[in-house]
Design an enzyme around this catalytic site. Sequence first.
Site, mmCIF file in Angstrom:
data_model
loop_
_atom_site.group_PDB
_atom_site.id
_atom_site.type_symbol
_atom_site.label_atom_id
_atom_site.label_comp_id
_atom_site.label_asym_id
_atom_site.label_seq_id
_atom_site.Cartn_x
_atom_site.Cartn_y
_atom_site.Cartn_z
ATOM 1 N N GLU A 29 -3.647 3.846 1.438
ATOM 2 C CA GLU A 29 -3.451 5.422 1.462
ATOM 3 C C GLU A 29 -3.491 6.073 0.092
ATOM 4 O O GLU A 29 -2.690 5.288 -0.615
ATOM 5 C CB GLU A 29 -2.171 5.480 2.241
ATOM 6 C CG GLU A 29 -2.015 7.019 2.744
ATOM 7 C CD GLU A 29 -0.910 7.377 3.938
ATOM 8 O OE1 GLU A 29 -0.676 6.382 4.407
ATOM 9 O OE2 GLU A 29 -0.436 8.452 3.786
ATOM 10 N N ARG A 30 -4.214 7.041 0.209
ATOM 11 C CA ARG A 30 -4.609 7.653 -1.069
ATOM 12 C C ARG A 30 -4.989 6.725 -2.220
ATOM 13 O O ARG A 30 -4.720 6.627 -3.395
ATOM 14 C CB ARG A 30 -3.266 8.427 -1.744
ATOM 15 C CG ARG A 30 -2.505 9.241 -0.672
ATOM 16 C CD ARG A 30 -3.551 10.198 -0.127
ATOM 17 N NE ARG A 30 -2.900 11.106 1.078
ATOM 18 C CZ ARG A 30 -3.523 11.960 1.816
ATOM 19 N NH1 ARG A 30 -4.654 12.377 1.770
ATOM 20 N NH2 ARG A 30 -2.987 12.610 2.690
ATOM 21 N N LYS B 153 10.756 4.670 4.032
ATOM 22 C CA LYS B 153 10.404 6.241 4.374
ATOM 23 C C LYS B 153 10.690 6.395 5.841
ATOM 24 O O LYS B 153 10.478 5.833 6.951
ATOM 25 C CB LYS B 153 8.780 6.242 4.333
ATOM 26 C CG LYS B 153 8.530 7.579 4.828
ATOM 27 C CD LYS B 153 6.840 8.061 4.390
ATOM 28 C CE LYS B 153 6.322 9.129 4.947
ATOM 29 N NZ LYS B 153 4.985 9.508 4.553
ATOM 30 N N GLU C 177 7.508 12.869 7.806
ATOM 31 C CA GLU C 177 6.026 12.863 8.498
ATOM 32 C C GLU C 177 5.743 11.814 9.503
ATOM 33 O O GLU C 177 5.195 10.874 9.495
ATOM 34 C CB GLU C 177 4.967 12.228 7.104
ATOM 35 C CG GLU C 177 5.367 13.341 6.125
ATOM 36 C CD GLU C 177 4.181 12.891 4.927
ATOM 37 O OE1 GLU C 177 3.955 11.896 4.732
ATOM 38 O OE2 GLU C 177 3.917 13.981 4.332
ATOM 39 N N ARG D 79 13.878 6.450 0.492
ATOM 40 C CA ARG D 79 13.114 7.602 0.057
ATOM 41 C C ARG D 79 13.731 8.837 0.488
ATOM 42 O O ARG D 79 14.330 9.145 1.455
ATOM 43 C CB ARG D 79 11.635 7.781 0.534
ATOM 44 C CG ARG D 79 10.759 6.508 -0.096
ATOM 45 C CD ARG D 79 9.483 6.595 0.278
ATOM 46 N NE ARG D 79 8.604 7.136 -0.632
ATOM 47 C CZ ARG D 79 7.682 7.991 -0.009
ATOM 48 N NH1 ARG D 79 7.525 8.602 1.044
ATOM 49 N NH2 ARG D 79 6.829 8.445 -1.057
ATOM 50 N N LYS E 93 10.870 11.824 -5.462
ATOM 51 C CA LYS E 93 9.627 12.151 -6.064
ATOM 52 C C LYS E 93 9.939 12.965 -7.525
ATOM 53 O O LYS E 93 11.069 13.389 -7.326
ATOM 54 C CB LYS E 93 8.731 13.021 -5.347
ATOM 55 C CG LYS E 93 8.179 12.145 -4.152
ATOM 56 C CD LYS E 93 6.877 12.672 -3.486
ATOM 57 C CE LYS E 93 6.209 11.762 -2.315
ATOM 58 N NZ LYS E 93 5.201 12.099 -1.560
ATOM 59 N N ASP F 71 5.336 17.687 -3.580
ATOM 60 C CA ASP F 71 4.622 16.587 -3.500
ATOM 61 C C ASP F 71 3.423 16.416 -4.436
ATOM 62 O O ASP F 71 2.291 16.442 -4.265
ATOM 63 C CB ASP F 71 4.002 16.651 -2.111
ATOM 64 C CG ASP F 71 3.343 15.237 -1.434
ATOM 65 O OD1 ASP F 71 3.657 14.522 -2.096
ATOM 66 O OD2 ASP F 71 2.468 15.470 -0.618
ATOM 67 N N GLU G 95 10.129 8.525 -8.369
ATOM 68 C CA GLU G 95 8.863 8.188 -7.808
ATOM 69 C C GLU G 95 7.625 8.754 -8.576
ATOM 70 O O GLU G 95 7.780 10.478 -8.244
ATOM 71 C CB GLU G 95 8.856 8.127 -6.186
ATOM 72 C CG GLU G 95 7.365 7.669 -5.857
ATOM 73 C CD GLU G 95 7.503 7.864 -4.135
ATOM 74 O OE1 GLU G 95 8.573 7.460 -3.498
ATOM 75 O OE2 GLU G 95 6.524 8.420 -3.587
ATOM 76 N N GLU H 144 -3.743 11.720 -6.294
ATOM 77 C CA GLU H 144 -3.883 12.167 -5.059
ATOM 78 C C GLU H 144 -4.304 13.640 -5.029
ATOM 79 O O GLU H 144 -5.156 14.337 -4.646
ATOM 80 C CB GLU H 144 -2.732 12.165 -4.195
ATOM 81 C CG GLU H 144 -2.835 12.832 -2.819
ATOM 82 C CD GLU H 144 -1.349 12.585 -1.977
ATOM 83 O OE1 GLU H 144 -0.792 11.644 -2.172
ATOM 84 O OE2 GLU H 144 -1.606 13.259 -0.835
ATOM 85 N N HIS I 239 -0.396 23.348 -3.840
ATOM 86 C CA HIS I 239 -0.766 23.064 -2.495
ATOM 87 C C HIS I 239 -1.838 24.151 -1.927
ATOM 88 O O HIS I 239 -1.675 24.508 -0.927
ATOM 89 C CB HIS I 239 0.238 22.869 -1.453
ATOM 90 C CG HIS I 239 0.547 21.588 -1.030
ATOM 91 N ND1 HIS I 239 -0.690 20.956 -0.674
ATOM 92 C CD2 HIS I 239 1.291 20.588 -0.688
ATOM 93 C CE1 HIS I 239 -0.455 19.756 -0.081
ATOM 94 N NE2 HIS I 239 0.844 19.362 -0.165
#
Length: 702
Positions: free
Chosen positions: A145-146, A265, A269, A302, A337, A342, A364, A370, A492
């Site tokens: 992922e990513r 996590k 999401e 997380r 994070k 994000d 993090e 990304e 974003h």
Amino acid sequence: MSNTKRNVALSLLLGAAIAATADDGSSLWLRKPAPDPSIVQTESQISDTLRITFAELASFKSNSVEVMENKHRTDLGDDGFEILMDGDKVKIIAQREIGLLYGAYYLLRHQACGTQITDNFAAKEVPYYKYRMLNHWDNLDGTVERGYAGNSIWKWDELPETVSPRYVEYARANASIGINATVLNNVNASPKMLETANLKKVKAIADVLRPYGIRVFLSVNFASPMVIGGLKDADPQKPEVLAWWRAKAKEIYDLVPDFGGFLVKANSEGQPGPCDYGRTHADGANVLADALKPYGGVVIWRAFVYGRKSEERVQQALLEFQPLQGKFRDNVIVQAKNGPLDFQPCEPFHPMFGKITGIPLAIELQITQEYLGQSNHLAYLGTLWKEVLDSDTYQNGPGSTVAKKIRESGMIAGVANIGDDVNWCRHPFAQANWYAFGRLAWNPNLKAEDIAREWLAQTFTSNPAFVDPVCDMMMSSVPAIRQYMMPLGLAHIFASTLGNHYGPGPWLYQTGNDSFLQYASLLSTNDNVPTRKVFDATATELGADRTKKGTGTVMQYNAPLCDEYDDINTCPERYWLWFHRLQWDQKMPTGDTFWEHLCGQFESGAKTAATYPGIWESVKMYVDPERYDLVLGRLKLQAREAVWWKDACILFYQSVNNLPLPKGITPPIYDLNKLKRIQFPSNVHFCPSPADVNKALDGALK
Ligand code: GCW
């Protein structure tokens, strides 16, 4: 005989003419494959770690080296070392063997950078953080992922029978920069990861990494007791759920005695979590913590949680975790994070770092790019990470930096940018981010520029005629990307928010497109916010109102920051649109209007990127052809994409504000309607290829 001699002389001559030998990038900054430890001849039995240390030291040319393990040197901690001269002999001293290996890599780094080892050479190094950790977002099916450098390096379908030689190279590269922990799989975790057959594969990897001082961790899916354990639910308050986790922990530690712990996590999401049963994040983390406790394992929980409708996304983590202070077991670490949204090109630090007490926090960072051009753009993240680590939260008065705060947990994590491409990271300069992450995890007080220089010297050449201009290019890269993509704290506005996060799409974040707005934290459903909309681009204004009069997000920061951010005259320019909604014709503290200033940012970022191909061409003689070409093609694309971003944003904002192009701004070469139609496959597992992007842009020219 004479023939051989002549041949040698000839190849030396050729060597002088060809500036750099071929290099496919596979040996990273180390430039040679891992030496075979069995070359080390010893009379007595020695550990694998020592054998590796000696094998590596065989490449240290300037002096003979002696290593000494001294259990009384507690001042060196678990991983530190001291280097002293004894006559012309170099001595490495450490409390544990791994410190000796780190000392060996220290010497090799200095050798590659051209440091002279003189009579009075001395060094003492103790890492700042206990856990210097990579987070892989690698899936059991081999995708990442990513991930922008191919498939996962973990070959689950071949393991445990076949153990790829790449695992040793991986372990060695990490050890050479002090990384000592790795989470093997994606935080969007498959419950299957914990099945016995997969745990045996994990053991095979852990056995390879162990001599290099690297402990293995796993991401776990909170619903595992249901999905693979056959329980009715995963409610953390149920004794059978705790019993399942305890049995699983025992099974893991029987296979991997130094297993590090779980990364989770949860309720984020779409991932399952304790909130599914009306429990808190603390309840969820504690059940896992209790299971790991007898073995010394930790739970990394997380803080990236969002989705509740009542708060603006950037506020949510703090609101969620503040009431849980003091409620977690002592082997739980909460990982936030670097910023509250994000991994955007520019975010203020996460407010949790300044407000939370009683919960050890880890940070993090995202090594994989990304949101910074993926594997197509050169983005040296050392500068971005330093900005965060050096940020003052004022939690305990001035000087309360984020770097110090996370020392409470001792954990710094980076989302890996590693894949099975020959050169590991696809863009040769993306290797610098893996390197810089390790160096900052070892010592966050290092300067980003010094790290870039030492990486360049080892990876290419220490010749200043190469290092100086290329280092300048690296140092300017993140500031330039911020300018040409999302200046002044815009965030974003990617074309494909729910998919690949590639290319500009500011037109998507408009009234009516609520799912985009919610996702990007640009919409608030909080009743206290009069307009109910945080962000907007209208005929009169642009930005997000997170001031005291808006969503109040500034109040999540300690004084004096909350007041500084609240006032446009004191708010740092890079956060203007993060915290404020600005009128297009508003006079800025810089003297120009907001519209002029914004356009100037796009222009300046694109101009900087336009210089990169020329800088690279000017150092051609120092670089091997393979890496030279790879980098040049991508730098040309980056320069082109900078214009794509600039034109897309300026043209779109002009379509809402009807203002003329300010003086000094290069007229757009692309057509807005054509740009709006550019689509790349919505895929979280790869980056569009340079050829595809170039083709799409050719089709969007006016
Ligand atoms: O940045 C977003 C990514 C997701 C990721 C998520 C997370 C692993 O777009 O791909 O999922 O964050 O950090 O959990």
